[in-house]
Enzyme design. Structure first.
Site, PDB file in Angstrom:
ATOM      1  N   SER A 172      74.452  60.642  67.629  1.00 58.80           N
ATOM      2  CA  SER A 172      75.800  60.887  67.489  1.00 58.80           C
ATOM      3  C   SER A 172      76.790  61.553  66.286  1.00 58.80           C
ATOM      4  O   SER A 172      75.895  62.169  65.813  1.00 58.80           O
ATOM      5  CB  SER A 172      76.708  59.644  67.106  1.00 58.80           C
ATOM      6  OG  SER A 172      76.016  59.546  65.626  1.00 58.80           O
ATOM      7  N   LYS A 173      77.937  62.261  67.111  1.00 58.91           N
ATOM      8  CA  LYS A 173      78.358  63.718  65.863  1.00 58.91           C
ATOM      9  C   LYS A 173      78.388  63.166  64.927  1.00 58.91           C
ATOM     10  O   LYS A 173      78.764  63.891  63.268  1.00 58.91           O
ATOM     11  CB  LYS A 173      78.999  64.375  66.266  1.00 58.91           C
ATOM     12  CG  LYS A 173      81.088  63.775  66.229  1.00 58.91           C
ATOM     13  CD  LYS A 173      81.598  64.567  66.903  1.00 58.91           C
ATOM     14  CE  LYS A 173      83.162  63.976  67.010  1.00 58.91           C
ATOM     15  NZ  LYS A 173      83.940  64.933  66.967  1.00 58.91           N
TER      16      LYS A 173
END
Ligand code: GLU
Length: 491
Positions: free
Chosen positions: A253-254
């Site tokens: 995930s970012k």
């Protein structure tokens, strides 16, 4: 084998994720190996979140990667339109067919009723889901409600007992209890289809033979299989790819890793290395760890896909990228590559409006703009913290700046300035206490060119990563701290 037709079906709701590139890569390889067709379909039925700019960026990123598609919204093809927002009447027609055949039904439950139901189920510690309230309404009642213009959705009737067997060529059959699958909404009250209806109708009408997608979709597959059955269609063959993981084993995930393809392009990775690395996430080396997508298409054997899921290791990607630069380019080709990347008149030209006033000699230019080209910068903790502030509060401020900047629609100096003002207002800090840490985070230096112009030119992806890196320098935030902070921020 029947004609191989594969598709990538991204939703244009954000910058293109490396996970999408990873799927596209295996689609492309499968199509290439089997003389098939690779289709690009834009799944833009989420009206609130889809944006044309993300669709354009997606195509740019795919082109940069060199994964050409045979059919798509821009190039057309025999099964268009390839943008779901242009196919609304098709979904309405197919939903109506399912209602007529008794496989689906209109549901008039209000959001209040559904919320109350959810609360009750949670309190009683029961399975949370739709209770089938509108399943057996009398035809007359349904007609009267529709006549009266009552808002409604269309739901698919799901079996309540037994199990659905999901077949996937990469793994043993998977058995999933029907009891855990809700009567899925197919059409929303605004007349837009849900993903589940649209994906099945389109994969069928576009004659997709193989659905290659991430493992996170396995639990949705029973809904899709039920739809194929209700329509009397043959489902495609599924290949659910293992997930890309963060270093701690969670889904990539970012929040921690840069996840957009654009980040990697902008930070100076080359497409061949990124694709090669993505292939290695699921596939063993072909002799060497360094191999091209063409080689993969030649040797590809789905049985060799390793299902464990792989940690996306940016250092390893860096190492592989270095090999491409050293081993696969003549000096001339490398020079051309640097020019095509950022070492060109267009990019440098955009710095002159704010750099011209800041030069004594020409020799000042390159050192002062080096951060625009750097993969990373290394700010010092003491420079990041303005006088009378503490490291921890600056780290929290930087996190809110990341969120504020994530919401910028038009990424230019005014958009950035507006976000910075929101952050200062939120903390009730003088704007300087926000801009000083930001400029240090972006440039690695105490003094630099003006913040808003610099961030605008650096672009959203590098800006975001530099703020996250600066937070780390200041000790970072735990997940718990971040989620508490987020509540206050979003209020
Ligand atoms: N629109 C879905 C996505 O954004 C497509 C999933 C699928 O491939 O079925 O990932």
């Amino acid at each position: 084998m029947t004609d191989v037709r594969v598709r990538i079906a991204p939703s244009p709701t954000g910058p293109m994720h490396v996970g999408t590139a990873y799927q596209a890569l295996f689609d492309w390889v499968w199509a290439r190996q089997n003389d098939g067709q690779f289709v690009l379909r834009i799944e833009d039925t989420d009206q609130a979140r889809s944006q044309k700019k993300y669709e354009d960026e997606l195509m740019q990123s795919l082109r940069w990667l060199g994964l050409a598609w045979d059919e798509g919204p821009d190039v057309g093809g025999p099964y268009g339109p390839y943008r779901q927002s242009e196919r609304l009447s098709i979904y309405a027609e197919y939903a109506a067919k399912l209602v007529a055949s008794g496989h689906a039904y209109p549901c008039f439950c209000t959001s209040e009723r559904l919320a109350a139901l959810r609360k009750e189920q949670q309190e009683r510690k029961e399975h949370v889901g739709y209770d089938g309230h509108c399943r057996d309404l009398a035809t007359k009642e349904v007609e009267a409600k529709i006549q009266a213009g009552c808002a409604h959705v269309i739901r698919l009737e799901m079996p309540k007992e037994g199990a659905c067997i999901v077949e996937d060529i990469l793994r043993e059959p998977i058995s999933l209890e029907w009891g855990n699958v809700d009567d899925q909404v197919l059409m929303k009250s605004d007349g837009f289809p849900t993903y589940h209806l649209a994906v099945v109708v389109d994969d069928h009408l576009m004659q997709i033979s193989h659905v290659i997608r991430g493992e996170e979709w396995i639990t949705s597959t029973p809904k899709h299989l039920m739809l194929y059955e209700a329509f009397g269609w043959t489902p495609p063959t599924y290949m659910h790819l293992p997930l890309l993981l963060n270093p701690d084993g969670s889904k990539m995930s970012k929040r921690r890793n840069p996840t957009s393809v654009e980040y990697y392009r902008r930070a100076g990775y080359v497409p061949q290395a990124l694709l090669n690395y993505l292939a290695l996430m699921a596939y063993p080396p072909i002799g060497d760890e360094k191999f091209t997508v063409e080689q993969l298409a030649e040797h590809f054997d789905p049985a060799k896909i390793n299902l464990g899921g792989s940690i996306f290791d940016i250092d390893k990607l860096g190492w592989l990228n270095g090999r491409y630069l050293r081993e696969e380019r003549t000096p001339e080709a490398l020079l051309a590559e640097l020019k095509g990347w950022l070492l060109n008149d267009e990019y440098v030209g955009q710095m002159l409006p704010f750099m011209q006033q800041r030069l004594e000699t020409l020799g000042d230019f390159v050192p002062r703009v080096a951060f625009f080209f750097a993969r990373q910068v290394e700010p010092e903790a003491e420079d990041l913290v303005p006088k009378k502030r503490e490291a921890a509060e600056v780290a929290r401020m930087l996190q809110t700046a990341v969120w504020a900047l994530d919401e910028v629609v038009e990424w230019d100096k005014d958009g950035v300035a507006e976000a910075v003002r929101r952050v200062a207002a939120h903390w009730e800090w003088p704007v300087r206490d926000v801009t000083v840490p930001l400029i240090v985070a972006l440039t690695g230096e105490r003094v630099g060119p003006p913040l808003f112009e610099s961030a605008a030119l650096l672009g959203p992806e590098l800006t975001r990563m530099r703020l996250l890196d600066a937070m780390k320098v200041l000790g970072g935030l735990s997940k718990k701290q971040a989620s508490r902070l987020e509540k206050g921020w979003r209020r």
